[in-house]
Design a protein around this motif. Structure first.
Motif: not given
Lengths: 232, 820
Positions: A36-38, A76-77, A111-113, A133-135
């Motif tokens: 998912a992209y936001v 199911a992200i 969840l991978d962010i 979060m991976q920045c």
């Protein structure tokens, strides 16, 4: 680029050679990878105003998170990519807001962010470690796509996802009255997402005939790509 | 004989009885209201009391004795000059200074330490003074407050700001005397109440020269000419106007809008290049220096004519003015008299105003205005009651000064007319709003503009204090771009909405000059002289004033007479052929009738309803009626209103039977329907913009971090949405609905109008062509509003992407988002 024309909470779109789902909840889903992209969450914007003595009501962060949860649960992200401006400003780094998001993150531990840093993040700083979060800096390439915050940074010749603009279009009725709607602005090589944050404004853009434009009206997303001025 | 009478005698003048009356009241420490036409000596009537008191007491003038409040900072300078002259000539050891937004920072800093004996200021600057600690000390020796042009202030939020400021001063000096100066109003008792608050019963009313003679004449177009029904600027009467200017020494040419001012100035200039040095232009957007120069030359009598707007309605006298010309309908009786009063200042002289109609129906308005003026049916000014945004601003103001104790401040606030009925609940809400943002924000301790410290509520931080000071001036929405030559000379200010439409290289007319836009940067439009004079004339916002109820009634009377073939004067005789046409195609509505005309053109249905109730009421009425029709059958209606009536258009048929019209024009369920209809339009959201600014939600930014109006507006829209969604009981939302209902829709008048309409006979006609009464509405539909009960999802199917108005959007809406 093709799309189905049904008025619903989501629209399918063929873009970059694969199948995408664009949601009225302002997220884009890459179906093959369950990503998912936001864009433009602007967490802490309300806090920043409050810190400056301006009375913004509470609840905007909770609302954003609830919508994010729905997107993740319903589709199911497995991976969430934030296209910049996760945090609004330094002044908005309020403890209560940090905790609210951290608690939410706890629920979605698996969840991978990834956060592609945007102009606001540069000033506001990275989210706390508790958000896990991976920045990364823009442009960030992964799995055949380029991810940026500011579409000006897009390489142009590769498929790119972007935010930053807060795109909206204006539609004109036959009686000349007009109304403005936030939109997904899908150019042949670059897809620009509407802002996900609740407390954010919009900027009216001027799409070309070759672009796909999906506007958001309440709980629905509507393809208006062919609504260009035939009358003229 | 007192020293002041002697001073009059030395000049071979005699004080007017009303002036001496005011001095005597002052000597007995009475407060009150002086009302008189413009230019008969109201200033000296109010100023004499404090002067005589100072002479009697051998006053050394140490400390502030008199606070003189004027509505416009442009007037402060002239007032100060006038008052200073008397101080000097009476050898009074008094000092006098101005304090407005034009005053230098060093002067302001000095004034904070010690005020002059007399301070001339504006309501905003008074508020600002109250934000600096030491308020009690600063006003310890204050004897008197004078508010000039009170009729101008009292119907506005700035008037409420002044009421609150004066209440503060009265708490410091309970024996303070207050005098208001006003033009004649239809409701002097309300003016007195607002001025004196809970002490209004002790106030005395002093009237001066109400019998001043006036004369209204109208320029009639040549008989042979075809005269347009609507919209034409009346330039075809230019030659006649020039003849009149030529025949008099000095003329003021009033127009109703700044754009018309530019057009008429340009036209006069082109027609009479030999007058180049003797023609001037004056309106509120021009730079102060330019305006002052014009005013000075007007006083000297070295100008042949000045083309101006209401910017010269107020303020000091221009004795050399011999004649006043009014371009376009005056729209109100008070304004007609005020402007007429600008001429004929010599004792016994007649105030003469020459009306220049810009369309045929305006002839009728001039005729009606004269009749109403003779009958002295002058408009009231309705005071504003209980605006919470102004109260919130005041709370922060007082907290920044010396802080406040809530109960005491509440009592003080309730002494004002505006807040005399403030409920405990409203007061508590306002306190909560400034301390933690209102009930919904309890969980957020970081938000606090004001914090209680040991029973006294004080401002929370110096940063908030600084920002609050910057925002105080914002009750007047004064956001515009400066217009400047490249070499640095400033010409004035102009709304961004106009400049936003121009590209570099485009030409426009401003300040009477043809200019070319070079670029826009830092809130400044840089220009150079254009060689050609062709160019767009800027449109300023809020230029059109509606017909007042009094004048609308008078117009209705004129039509009634015409229906019965009576034509009272030459204006009415002149438009007889036009009214005959109306009669032939439809009918002229009599006093006890409502005329409705129905027509179908190009598959669009038009309905015209002539109420003759004035534009404001017609706007509210048309929105209401459209709302009621659209709830019967989902459709989109376009509504247009003017002073005479309103037009509805739809692609659906609009019924033309009396019973359904009686129903949609009924006063049953009025409030609910209006509120529902407000939701269907964006009126509340628009009203909220001002409220958000005054209550300090959005701010214009600091001087070195300028933020343009568009971001300000957009973020107030955003605030509106967020409040509506997350804090729907917020009192400011409620106020924006109330503001629209009271101020824009004039709920009271609307209700009266509906009741009154119900008693009239409905006349339904189906003319083949647009009638003389309908045509102006049809021609004005560009300004129409839209009201729809269709679902967006359905409307969108027929809507098109609007790629043209992108430029407009960038102006009106937020770019990305404002960063605090």
């Amino acid at each position: 680029m093709t799309s189905e024309t049904s008025n619903a909470s989501s629209q399918r779109l063929e873009w970059a050679g694969e199948s995408w789902m664009l949601l009225a909840k302002r997220a884009a889903i890459r179906e093959r990878t369950h990503t998912a992209y936001v864009a433009d969450l602007h967490f802490g914007k309300a806090s920043a105003f409050r810190a400056a003595g301006v009375a913004v009501p509470g609840g905007t962060t909770e609302r954003s998170l609830a919508q994010l949860s729905q997107v993740i649960d319903e589709h199911a992200i497995e991976q969430l990519i934030i296209l910049g401006d996760c945090l609004h400003s330094k002044a908005g780094r309020a403890d209560s807001m940090f905790q609210t998001v951290a608690d939410w993150r706890e629920r979605y531990r698996a969840l991978d962010i990834v956060l592609v840093r945007g102009n606001h993040d540069d000033r506001a700083g990275d989210p706390p470690a508790s958000w896990a979060m991976q920045c990364v800096d823009e442009p960030w390439s992964a799995d055949g796509l380029v991810h940026v915050h500011d579409p000006d940074v897009a390489p142009g010749d590769q498929f790119t996802l972007a935010g930053h603009i807060h795109p909206a279009v204006r539609l004109r009725d036959v009686d000349r009255s007009t109304a403005r709607f936030p939109c997904f602005w899908c150019q042949p090589k670059c897809m620009i997402l509407p802002p996900f944050g609740v407390f954010t404004g919009h900027h009216v853009v001027r799409p070309r005939a070759s672009d796909s434009v999906m506007i958001i009206v309440d709980e629905e997303i509507i393809d208006v790509s062919r609504h260009t001025a035939k009358s003229r | 004989m007192n020293r002041l009478q002697q001073w009059f005698q030395e000049r071979d003048w005699t004080p007017f009885p009303f002036q001496e009356e005011a001095w005597n009241h002052y000597a007995r420490r009475r407060s009150g209201l002086i009302h008189a036409p413009t230019g008969v000596g109201k200033t000296l009537a109010a100023w004499g009391g404090p002067l005589l008191e100072a002479l009697d007491n051998h006053d050394d003038g140490k400390g502030c004795r008199v606070l003189w409040i004027t509505p416009l900072r442009a007037l402060a300078h002239d007032t100060a000059e006038n008052l200073t002259a008397t101080i000097r000539e009476l050898d009074l050891p008094w000092t006098l200074e101005c304090r407005t937004s034009d005053t230098s920072a060093s002067m302001k800093a000095r004034q904070r330490k010690s005020l002059p004996s007399t301070l001339v200021t504006t309501p905003e600057s008074l508020s600002l003074l109250l934000t600096y600690p030491g308020v009690d000390e600063r006003f310890r020796s204050l004897r008197c407050v004078v508010i000039d042009e009170w009729h101008e202030l009292m119907g506005s939020k700035r008037g409420v700001q002044a009421e609150l400021g004066i209440a503060r001063l009265r708490s410091i000096r309970p024996d303070l005397v207050t005098w208001g100066l006003s033009a004649t109003l239809g409701n002097l008792d309300s003016a007195m109440s607002c001025l004196l608050g809970s002490k209004h019963e002790d106030g005395v009313l002093v009237a001066g020269h109400l019998d001043k003679a006036f004369e209204v004449v109208t320029l009639l177009p040549e008989d042979s000419e075809r005269f347009p029904w609507a919209g034409h600027l009346g330039l075809r009467l230019l030659d006649q106007v020039i003849d009149h200017i030529e025949s008099a020494g000095s003329t003021l040419v009033f127009t109703n809008t700044r754009s018309q001012t530019e057009i008429w100035f340009r036209s006069l200039y082109n027609a009479r290049p030999d007058w180049a040095e003797q023609l001037a232009i004056h309106h509120g957007s021009l730079d102060q220096k330019v305006r002052r120069e014009v005013e000075q030359r007007l006083r000297e009598g070295s100008l042949k004519a000045v083309v101006c707007t209401s910017s010269l309605d107020l303020g000091v006298d221009f004795t050399p003015v011999e004649q006043v010309i009014q371009i376009g309908s005056p729209k109100g009786v008070a304004r007609l008299l005020q402007r007429a009063g600008r001429s004929g200042h010599q004792p016994g002289a007649v105030s003469r105003i020459i009306g220049v109609p810009t369309n045929a129906l305006e002839l009728m308005e001039f005729s009606a205005a004269r009749a109403a003026a003779i009958a002295r049916r002058i408009e009231p000014r309705h005071p504003i009651v209980g605006p919470l945004d102004v109260l919130i601003q005041h709370l922060v103001t007082v907290s920044a000064g010396d802080g406040f104790e809530p109960d005491a401040l509440c009592d003080e606030v309730r002494t004002t007319h505006a807040y005399r009925d403030l409920t405990d609940e409203e007061w508590r809400w306002a306190l909560e709003f400034v301390s933690f943002g209102g009930p919904s924000l309890r969980a957020y301790p970081e938000h606090a503009r004001v914090t209680p410290v040991d029973d006294r509520w004080r401002i929370s931080s110096s940063a908030i204090e600084r920002r609050h000071r910057m925002m105080i001036g914002t009750i007047t929405a004064d956001s515009a771009l400066r217009v400047k030559f490249m070499n640095g000379k400033t010409l004035g200010t102009i709304e961004e909405s106009f400049i936003g439409r121009l590209k570099p290289g485009n030409r426009f007319v401003f300040a009477g000059r043809a200019l070319e836009l070079i670029r826009v940067r830092d809130m400044t439009a840089y220009v150079k002289r254009a060689t050609s004079v062709r160019g767009a004339v800027p449109r300023w916002m809020g230029g059109r004033s509606p017909l007042s109820t009094e004048l609308a009634d008078a117009v209705r009377e004129r039509l009634h007479e015409a229906r019965h073939h009576e034509f009272a004067d030459e204006e009415m005789e002149w438009i007889e052929p036009l009214l005959a046409l109306q009669s032939r195609w439809s009918v002229i509505p009599a006093r006890d009738e409502v005329l409705m005309e129905f027509m179908t053109k190009k598959r669009t249905h038009h309905a015209y309803v002539f109420t003759l109730a004035g534009r404001l009421v017609n706007e509210g009425l048309s929105a209401l009626v459209a709302y009621r029709w659209t709830t019967k059958a989902p459709q989109t209606m376009t509504v247009t209103a003017n002073d005479y009536g309103f037009e509805l258009t739809s692609t659906h048929t609009i019924p033309a039977d009396e019973a359904s019209w009686r129903e949609v024009l009924s006063s049953d369920n009025l409030l609910d329907d209006l509120l529902a209809c407000l939701n269907a339009t964006q009126m509340t959201q628009r009203a909220f913009r001002d409220i958000a600014r005054i209550a300090g939600l959005v701010f214009a930014g600091t001087p070195n971090q300028r933020k343009s109006m568009r971001q300000l507006q957009a973020s107030s829209d955003l605030f509106y949405q967020v409040f509506e969604e997350f804090d729907p009981s917020n009192c400011l939302l409620d106020q924006s609905r109330r503001d629209v209902l009271d101020r824009e829709m004039e709920l009271t008048r609307l209700r009266e109008c509906l009741t009154e309409l119900a008693s009239r006979r409905f006349i339904m006609r189906h003319p083949q062509e647009f009638t003389p009464l309908a045509f102006p509405l049809w021609a004005e539909r560009i300004r129409s509003q839209h009201l729809s009960t269709e679902r967006w999802q359905d409307r969108i199917q027929r809507m098109v992407l609007d790629l043209e108005s992108v430029a407009d959007d960038q102006r009106n809406e937020q770019r990305i988002q404002p960063t605090p």
